[in-house]
Design a protein around this motif. Structure first.
Motif, mmCIF file in Angstrom:
data_model
loop_
_atom_site.group_PDB
_atom_site.id
_atom_site.type_symbol
_atom_site.label_atom_id
_atom_site.label_comp_id
_atom_site.label_asym_id
_atom_site.label_seq_id
_atom_site.Cartn_x
_atom_site.Cartn_y
_atom_site.Cartn_z
ATOM 1 N N ASP A 146 15.471 14.402 -12.386
ATOM 2 C CA ASP A 146 14.158 13.778 -12.592
ATOM 3 C C ASP A 146 14.249 12.512 -13.431
ATOM 4 O OD1 ASP A 146 12.981 15.758 -11.131
ATOM 5 O OD2 ASP A 146 12.217 16.876 -12.862
ATOM 6 N N ILE A 147 15.246 12.419 -14.280
ATOM 7 C CA ILE A 147 15.354 11.282 -15.195
ATOM 8 C C ILE A 147 15.582 9.961 -14.453
ATOM 9 C CG2 ILE A 147 17.831 11.433 -15.644
ATOM 10 C CD1 ILE A 147 16.801 11.026 -18.687
ATOM 11 N N THR A 148 16.122 10.025 -13.235
ATOM 12 C CA THR A 148 16.363 8.793 -12.477
ATOM 13 C C THR A 148 15.105 8.269 -11.799
ATOM 14 O OG1 THR A 148 17.045 10.022 -10.521
ATOM 15 C CG2 THR A 148 18.791 9.361 -12.050
ATOM 16 N N TYR A 149 14.022 9.031 -11.853
ATOM 17 C CA TYR A 149 12.767 8.649 -11.208
ATOM 18 C C TYR A 149 11.711 8.305 -12.238
ATOM 19 C CZ TYR A 149 14.268 9.851 -6.523
ATOM 20 O OH TYR A 149 14.914 9.847 -5.328
ATOM 21 N N ALA A 150 11.013 7.208 -12.020
ATOM 22 C CA ALA A 150 9.894 6.812 -12.886
ATOM 23 C C ALA A 150 8.675 7.639 -12.475
ATOM 24 C CB ALA A 150 9.611 5.328 -12.726
ATOM 25 N N THR A 151 8.161 8.420 -13.422
ATOM 26 C CA THR A 151 7.021 9.287 -13.104
ATOM 27 C C THR A 151 5.911 9.218 -14.149
ATOM 28 O OG1 THR A 151 8.100 11.170 -14.174
ATOM 29 C CG2 THR A 151 8.435 10.931 -11.796
ATOM 30 N N THR A 152 6.008 8.283 -15.086
ATOM 31 C CA THR A 152 4.972 8.138 -16.106
ATOM 32 C C THR A 152 4.445 6.707 -16.086
ATOM 33 O OG1 THR A 152 6.514 7.435 -17.844
ATOM 34 C CG2 THR A 152 6.164 9.821 -17.589
ATOM 35 N N ARG A 153 3.291 6.494 -16.724
ATOM 36 C CA ARG A 153 2.724 5.143 -16.788
ATOM 37 C C ARG A 153 3.695 4.151 -17.413
ATOM 38 N NH1 ARG A 153 -3.609 5.397 -18.532
ATOM 39 N NH2 ARG A 153 -4.267 6.318 -16.581
ATOM 40 N N ASP A 154 4.382 4.590 -18.449
ATOM 41 C CA ASP A 154 5.311 3.689 -19.138
ATOM 42 C C ASP A 154 6.465 3.259 -18.245
ATOM 43 O OD1 ASP A 154 3.773 3.917 -21.419
ATOM 44 O OD2 ASP A 154 5.026 5.495 -22.296
ATOM 45 N N THR A 155 6.908 4.135 -17.351
ATOM 46 C CA THR A 155 8.067 3.804 -16.527
ATOM 47 C C THR A 155 7.700 3.246 -15.157
ATOM 48 O OG1 THR A 155 8.211 6.111 -15.786
ATOM 49 C CG2 THR A 155 9.578 5.468 -17.684
ATOM 50 N N ILE A 156 6.502 3.518 -14.668
ATOM 51 C CA ILE A 156 6.107 3.031 -13.337
ATOM 52 C C ILE A 156 5.472 1.652 -13.394
ATOM 53 C CG2 ILE A 156 4.380 3.387 -11.502
ATOM 54 C CD1 ILE A 156 5.135 6.233 -11.365
ATOM 55 N N GLY A 157 4.783 1.322 -14.467
ATOM 56 C CA GLY A 157 4.014 0.083 -14.541
ATOM 57 C C GLY A 157 4.811 -1.168 -14.234
ATOM 58 N N TYR A 158 5.946 -1.334 -14.874
ATOM 59 C CA TYR A 158 6.737 -2.544 -14.687
ATOM 60 C C TYR A 158 7.282 -2.673 -13.262
ATOM 61 C CZ TYR A 158 10.260 -6.138 -15.300
ATOM 62 O OH TYR A 158 11.024 -7.273 -15.160
ATOM 63 N N SER A 182 0.830 -1.215 0.000
ATOM 64 C CA SER A 182 0.000 0.000 0.000
ATOM 65 C C SER A 182 0.860 1.259 0.000
ATOM 66 C CB SER A 182 -0.928 0.017 1.212
ATOM 67 O OG SER A 182 -1.830 -1.057 1.154
ATOM 68 N N LEU A 183 1.877 1.293 0.853
ATOM 69 C CA LEU A 183 2.750 2.467 0.907
ATOM 70 C C LEU A 183 3.518 2.643 -0.396
ATOM 71 C CD1 LEU A 183 4.070 2.168 4.558
ATOM 72 C CD2 LEU A 183 2.496 3.890 3.665
ATOM 73 N N TYR A 184 4.037 1.537 -0.931
ATOM 74 C CA TYR A 184 4.760 1.600 -2.203
ATOM 75 C C TYR A 184 3.822 2.032 -3.326
ATOM 76 C CZ TYR A 184 7.355 0.091 -6.312
ATOM 77 O OH TYR A 184 7.977 0.054 -7.534
ATOM 78 N N GLY A 185 2.613 1.468 -3.341
ATOM 79 C CA GLY A 185 1.625 1.837 -4.354
ATOM 80 C C GLY A 185 1.252 3.309 -4.264
ATOM 81 N N LEU A 186 1.057 3.808 -3.045
ATOM 82 C CA LEU A 186 0.747 5.227 -2.876
ATOM 83 C C LEU A 186 1.900 6.113 -3.346
ATOM 84 C CD1 LEU A 186 -1.095 5.213 0.567
ATOM 85 C CD2 LEU A 186 -2.079 5.745 -1.686
ATOM 86 N N LEU A 187 3.120 5.685 -3.081
ATOM 87 C CA LEU A 187 4.279 6.434 -3.553
ATOM 88 C C LEU A 187 4.300 6.478 -5.076
ATOM 89 C CD1 LEU A 187 6.932 7.874 -2.610
ATOM 90 C CD2 LEU A 187 8.065 5.671 -2.930
ATOM 91 N N CYS A 188 4.059 5.337 -5.705
ATOM 92 C CA CYS A 188 4.021 5.279 -7.172
ATOM 93 C C CYS A 188 2.896 6.141 -7.745
ATOM 94 C CB CYS A 188 3.871 3.832 -7.649
ATOM 95 S SG CYS A 188 5.331 2.821 -7.381
#
Length: 194
Positions: free
Chosen positions: A152-164, A130-136
């Motif tokens: 910012d490039i080192t962080y996944a912040t879009t659907r394409d980069t967060i999903g996996y 839950s905490l990880y999901g909320l962070l994502c």
């Protein structure tokens, strides 16, 4: 040894382990991931050092409560919840959704199984995810932003980069939770004998 004394001993052990692991992990984050650059990463290192201070304060409070020997089961659940919160802070500062520190959610699931059994493992797994999901979700909706001192490039912040990473970590936490819970339940049924 009574059940309460047994739980008290396990809680003492994992409280000490929390201090050691948190100190080593945050030290590694500060000096290897952020390369010790206090001038370059003041916000990120501030979060890392605050997390260390909070971990020490929580451990001191927990040690004081352990002396009373009362409400140990409730204290065990608080221990698990606070550990998952500490790991979330570390995940945030060390890369967010794709951080390697997400594996520490699974560590707390194992600790939950050791402390409380199946319920502890399930509680820690559910809260960790839950905490990880909320962070994502926070990164995805931009309500949580990467630390301002990191690229910012080192962080996944879009659907394409967060999903996996989200799917992979959800699967890992679930599998660890199921295995830890199953093994603790089998051990309980066997009367604690190996």
């Amino acid at each position: 040894m009574s059940g309460d004394e047994n739980l008290r001993g396990r809680l003492m052990w994992v409280t000490g382990a929390r201090l050691l692991v948190t100190t080593l992990l945050l030290g590694a984050t500060a000096f290897f991931y952020l390369r010790g650059g206090l001038a370059r990463y003041p916000r990120s290192l501030g979060i890392a050092f605050t997390t260390i201070a909070v971990a020490y304060a929580l451990s001191a409070i927990e040690a004081t409560l352990l002396r009373s020997g009362k409400r140990l089961r409730g204290l065990a659940f608080w221990h698990l919840a606070l550990d998952q919160c500490l790991w979330t802070s570390i995940v945030y500062v060390s890369g967010g959704a794709s951080s390697g520190a997400t594996s520490f959610y699974g560590l707390t699931v194992l600790v939950g199984a050791v402390l409380v059994g199946l319920r502890g493992a399930a509680f820690a797994a559910g809260l960790g995810f839950s905490l990880y999901g909320l962070l994502c979700i926070g990164f995805l909706t931009h309500t949580i932003l990467p630390p301002i001192d990191q690229p910012d490039i080192t962080y996944a912040t879009t659907r394409d980069t967060i999903g996996y990473p989200l799917l992979l970590n959800a699967l890992a936490i679930t599998i660890v939770g199921m295995l830890a819970g199953y093994l603790s339940e089998r051990l309980r049924q066997a009367g604690g004998a190996l």
